[in-house]
Design a protein around this motif. Structure first.
Motif, PDB file in Angstrom:
ATOM      1  N   TRP A 168     -40.964 -16.555 -19.220  1.00 29.98           N
ATOM      2  CA  TRP A 168     -41.237 -16.779 -20.644  1.00 29.98           C
ATOM      3  C   TRP A 168     -40.045 -17.457 -21.316  1.00 29.98           C
ATOM      4  O   TRP A 168     -40.197 -18.393 -22.091  1.00 29.98           O
ATOM      5  CB  TRP A 168     -41.525 -15.449 -21.339  1.00 29.98           C
ATOM      6  CG  TRP A 168     -42.888 -14.887 -21.001  1.00 29.98           C
ATOM      7  CD1 TRP A 168     -43.995 -15.590 -20.673  1.00 29.98           C
ATOM      8  CD2 TRP A 168     -43.245 -13.516 -20.992  1.00 29.98           C
ATOM      9  NE1 TRP A 168     -45.053 -14.734 -20.439  1.00 29.98           N
ATOM     10  CE2 TRP A 168     -44.627 -13.453 -20.635  1.00 29.98           C
ATOM     11  CE3 TRP A 168     -42.578 -12.324 -21.232  1.00 29.98           C
ATOM     12  CZ2 TRP A 168     -45.314 -12.242 -20.531  1.00 29.98           C
ATOM     13  CZ3 TRP A 168     -43.253 -11.117 -21.149  1.00 29.98           C
ATOM     14  CH2 TRP A 168     -44.618 -11.083 -20.775  1.00 29.98           C
TER      15      TRP A 168
ATOM     16  N   ALA B 151     -38.552 -14.250 -25.599  1.00 25.98           N
ATOM     17  CA  ALA B 151     -38.931 -13.044 -24.857  1.00 25.98           C
ATOM     18  C   ALA B 151     -37.984 -11.904 -25.197  1.00 25.98           C
ATOM     19  O   ALA B 151     -36.794 -11.963 -24.904  1.00 25.98           O
ATOM     20  CB  ALA B 151     -38.894 -13.324 -23.360  1.00 25.98           C
TER      21      ALA B 151
ATOM     22  N   HIS C  17     -50.352 -14.302 -19.626  1.00 23.90           N
ATOM     23  CA  HIS C  17     -50.573 -15.544 -20.377  1.00 23.90           C
ATOM     24  C   HIS C  17     -51.040 -15.266 -21.795  1.00 23.90           C
ATOM     25  O   HIS C  17     -50.737 -16.018 -22.735  1.00 23.90           O
ATOM     26  CB  HIS C  17     -51.566 -16.442 -19.634  1.00 23.90           C
ATOM     27  CG  HIS C  17     -52.970 -15.933 -19.621  1.00 23.90           C
ATOM     28  ND1 HIS C  17     -53.411 -14.958 -18.742  1.00 23.90           N
ATOM     29  CD2 HIS C  17     -54.041 -16.261 -20.412  1.00 23.90           C
ATOM     30  CE1 HIS C  17     -54.685 -14.718 -18.959  1.00 23.90           C
ATOM     31  NE2 HIS C  17     -55.097 -15.491 -19.972  1.00 23.90           N
TER      32      HIS C  17
ATOM     33  N   ALA D  13     -48.064 -14.197 -23.708  1.00 23.07           N
ATOM     34  CA  ALA D  13     -47.248 -15.383 -23.999  1.00 23.07           C
ATOM     35  C   ALA D  13     -47.768 -16.096 -25.249  1.00 23.07           C
ATOM     36  O   ALA D  13     -46.984 -16.606 -26.076  1.00 23.07           O
ATOM     37  CB  ALA D  13     -47.257 -16.328 -22.806  1.00 23.07           C
TER      38      ALA D  13
END
Length: 747
Positions: free
Chosen positions: A559, A566, A722, A725
């Motif tokens: 990330w 992150a 994902h 993210a």
């Protein structure tokens, strides 16, 4: 006998010029011929003198078949004399009907005239020989007389007297052989390390070898003439006397040919365990009884040691599994009842690993004393394996009594055990099984108690569970699940999802908690409750736990490499990772491998795991804390942790369990507990995060109490990497005052 029966008038035996020599040894145990000493073996010299006088010949000899031995008078050597007597050929010359051999002139005998005794130094012309007959009529050798001059005749009277002499010679040779055998037997008994004793039919000791005298404490020869009762304990005199009487009456001794374990009495009155082998025989002297005796003290001690080892745990001194199995088997065979408690001791293995087995053994010994003090007199405390004990309660198969006993045993673990300078905290989980309800065989009962113990451990420990039949099928299912999990680990079916942790004041994501999910090929995505307990209780815990740390670090680095902000990621630990003692090294290696700083990761320790800290657990945590890695105390308040636990642990964060947050608005006690935890956190300079927040009202109440960090479905479930993210990206693209409603909509 010789003087009265066969001595001719004026016979005086061999003269001073005569020699009686023995030829080569090897037959009947005679003296060696290598020295050829002149001597009169068995009185045969006198006998040869009589033979020479009877026949009026200068030469007399006794020779045995094969040339093994020869006694001579009046001649230095008569080689092959037995061959000379046994004339070879189809029509032997000189053999009379009674077996005697008379050769009047050897030079006239075509079969003998070339023989060495004729052509050699002896120069024999006349020969008369009578056979030495064995007990079965076989020829052992010859008594011979010879002259260097031929003779026309040999009187029958002389031949008769020679035959009588031959019988006497045979008897003496046989007696000599028996005597030699006796000599060898005496020598053997004297040199033997086994004690040997011979008595007659009335029990009088006729022979006791030195080993027997030494064993029983007698001086040499002191046992001869005593009655064998002196070595028999008084309590056995009756059976001994009866047995001797039966043998004298002709009965077969029941112990003949057998080895038995009995007790002997030594000269000083002490008793000695012996192994006795008896035999008996009859001779002209009557009944004789022989005994071979071995001191079995050492073997008994060795057997006792082996028996103890077979039934005793060598490190704790407690009875072992074999002993419990035997006791259970005896109870079941007798149709009795019993209760078996299986105790799983938590912390013993850690003490062994961190402080050494000497401290671990001392801990086990102290624990045994504590437990024994809480058990009834008839109970059996045993060590089944490493950190598992067992208690056998005979005569009771009552579930309530089993629970009461278990509660008493749990109380023994309430206080730490001081071993030297180490206050050691140990815990226990207890499972129970009843006899005969939960097994028809001992091993089945133990297996049932063990299944109940596993259930108690899965339920968090410090609790008691009674075996139920459903546990057996549940255990089979758990094993199947574990087998499938091993495959899942190999195939990479486990993955981490990430649940947001937010700052209530700003609404921004400040971290995440990595949670394991199993993407099952047939069942889809499985939550931790369906498989995590199986991993926790298996050897997979360590490998899966290390993978979790590495995967969380890898994802965080990915990330960050993509430009996302992150934040710190929290990773839950298995108890096995703490007990391994290498947590700090594994975390440091993962951080270095993925290029992260210590502040990028947080380790979560559950309260149940942290209840009994020791150096094995604390040292790695302290090292991580000192390096900057966050240490969170998860599920605080749900177990038995005290405030001293917080003091001992190197913490950076407290997590308020969802069970207190759930009823925060309706239960004043939960609200007070949450308020107290927040105050403790502030007092100890710890961050505090509340879990399980679902509603805006819960969030507002926590904000009013001073709680800044939150986690729960209000902010999002655990998300795939994902998806999480995307949340991070959305969070980074908005100002700090982004409304929470928009944040929830983005999820």
């Amino acid at each position: 006998m010789l003087d009265d029966a066969i001595r001719p008038t004026g016979a005086a035996g061999p003269t001073d010029r005569d020699t009686v020599a023995t030829a080569p040894a090897g037959c009947l145990g005679m003296a060696s011929a290598d020295t050829c000493e002149p001597r009169d073996t068995f009185g045969l010299g006198r006998l040869l003198g009589f033979a020479a006088d009877i026949a009026d010949t200068p030469i007399a000899a006794i020779s045995l078949l094969g040339g093994n031995r020869e006694w001579l008078r009046g001649c230095a050597s008569l080689p092959g004399l037995t061959d000379f007597a046994h004339a070879r050929g189809a029509c032997p010359h000189g053999i009379e009907a009674d077996g005697a051999v008379i050769v009047h002139d050897a030079l006239a005998d075509p079969l003998r005239r070339t023989h060495a005794v004729v052509t050699g130094e002896a120069g024999i012309r006349f020969y008369a020989g009578v056979p030495l007959l064995g007990p079965k009529g076989d020829i052992l050798g010859w008594l011979s007389v010879a002259d260097r001059l031929p003779r026309a005749a040999f009187p029958g009277r002389a031949r008769t007297r020679l035959k009588r002499l031959a019988r006497i010679a045979t008897e003496r040779l046989e007696a000599g052989r028996a005597g030699a055998v006796r000599d060898h037997a005496h020598s053997f008994m004297g040199a033997s390390q086994f004690a040997m004793l011979i008595s007659d039919g009335v029990g009088t000791i006729r022979l006791a070898n030195p080993a027997c005298e030494r064993m029983l404490g007698y001086e040499p020869g002191a046992m001869l003439g005593l009655n064998v009762r002196v070595i028999v304990p008084a309590r056995f005199h009756g059976p001994h006397t009866a047995g001797m009487a039966a043998m004298v009456a002709g009965g077969t001794p029941r112990l003949a040919g057998k080895s038995v374990e009995v007790t002997a009495v030594k000269r000083d009155g002490t008793e000695l365990p012996i192994e006795l082998s008896l035999s008996s025989w009859r001779s002209e002297a009557g009944l004789a009884i022989g005994a071979v005796i071995r001191d079995s003290s050492e073997r008994r001690n060795r057997d006792a040691r082996l028996l103890r080892l077979a039934h005793q745990d060598p490190r704790s001194g407690l009875p072992n599994r074999n002993r419990v199995v035997e006791e259970l088997g005896a109870i079941q065979a007798g149709g009795g009842e019993a209760t078996v408690l299986a105790l799983g001791v938590e912390g013993l293995r850690g003490a062994n690993d961190s402080l050494g087995y000497a401290i671990g053994d001392a801990l086990l010994e102290a624990l045994s004393v504590r437990l024994t003090a809480r058990l009834d007199a008839g109970a059996l405390l045993a060590r089944i394996q490493g950190d598992e004990l067992a208690v056998l309660l005979p005569g009771r198969a009552d579930p309530l009594a089993a629970q009461a006993c278990a509660q008493a045993l749990v109380s023994a673990f309430a206080e730490p055990i001081q071993v030297g300078d180490h206050p050691l905290h140990v815990g226990v989980a207890i499972g129970a099984a009843l006899v005969p309800n939960h097994g028809s065989e001992a091993e089945e009962v133990l297996a049932s108690a063990d299944l109940a113990l596993h259930q108690a451990r899965r339920d968090g420990g410090r609790c008691f569970r009674l075996f139920e039949p459903a546990m057996r099928s549940a255990e089979a299912a758990r094993r199947d699940l574990l087998d499938r999990l091993r495959i899942a680990v190999e195939l990479g079916e486990l993955e981490l999802h990430y649940q947001p942790q937010v700052d209530i004041e700003t609404g921004r994501i400040c971290g995440s908690e990595a949670l394991i999910r199993w993407r099952h090929p047939e069942r889809g995505l499985l939550l931790p409750g369906e498989f995590l307990p199986a991993i926790e209780a298996s050897v997979l815990a360590l490998s899966v736990g290390w993978w979790t740390i590495d995967e969380a670090c890898r994802q965080t680095a990915a990330w960050r490499a993509s430009g996302l902000p992150a934040a710190r990621v929290a990773v839950n630990l298995f108890g096995a990772q703490l007990r391994a003692g290498t947590l700090d090294a594994v975390v440091a290696e993962a951080l270095e491998r993925h290029g992260l700083a210590p502040a990028d990761i947080e380790i979560e320790v559950t309260e149940t795991t942290a209840l009994r800290p020791d150096d094995t657990m604390l040292r790695p945590l302290r090292n991580l804390h000192a390096s900057g890695v966050g240490i969170a105390f998860d599920d605080f308040g749900t177990g038995f942790a005290s405030l001293s636990t917080l003091k001992n642990f190197p913490l950076t964060k407290l997590k308020i369990d969802r069970s207190f947050v759930r009823d925060l608005l309706t239960d004043p006690f939960d609200a007070a507990i949450v308020k107290g935890m927040l105050d403790i956190g502030r007092g100890l300079d710890l961050h505090v995060i509340a879990e399980g927040i679902k509603t805006a009202e819960q969030e507002a109440a926590l904000r009013d109490m001073g709680c800044r960090l939150a986690q729960g479905f209000r902010y999002g479930k655990a998300l795939e990497p994902h998806v999480f993210a995307s949340r991070l990206a959305a969070d980074a693209g908005h100002p700090a005052a982004l409304p929470l409603a928009d944040l929830r909509q983005a999820s």
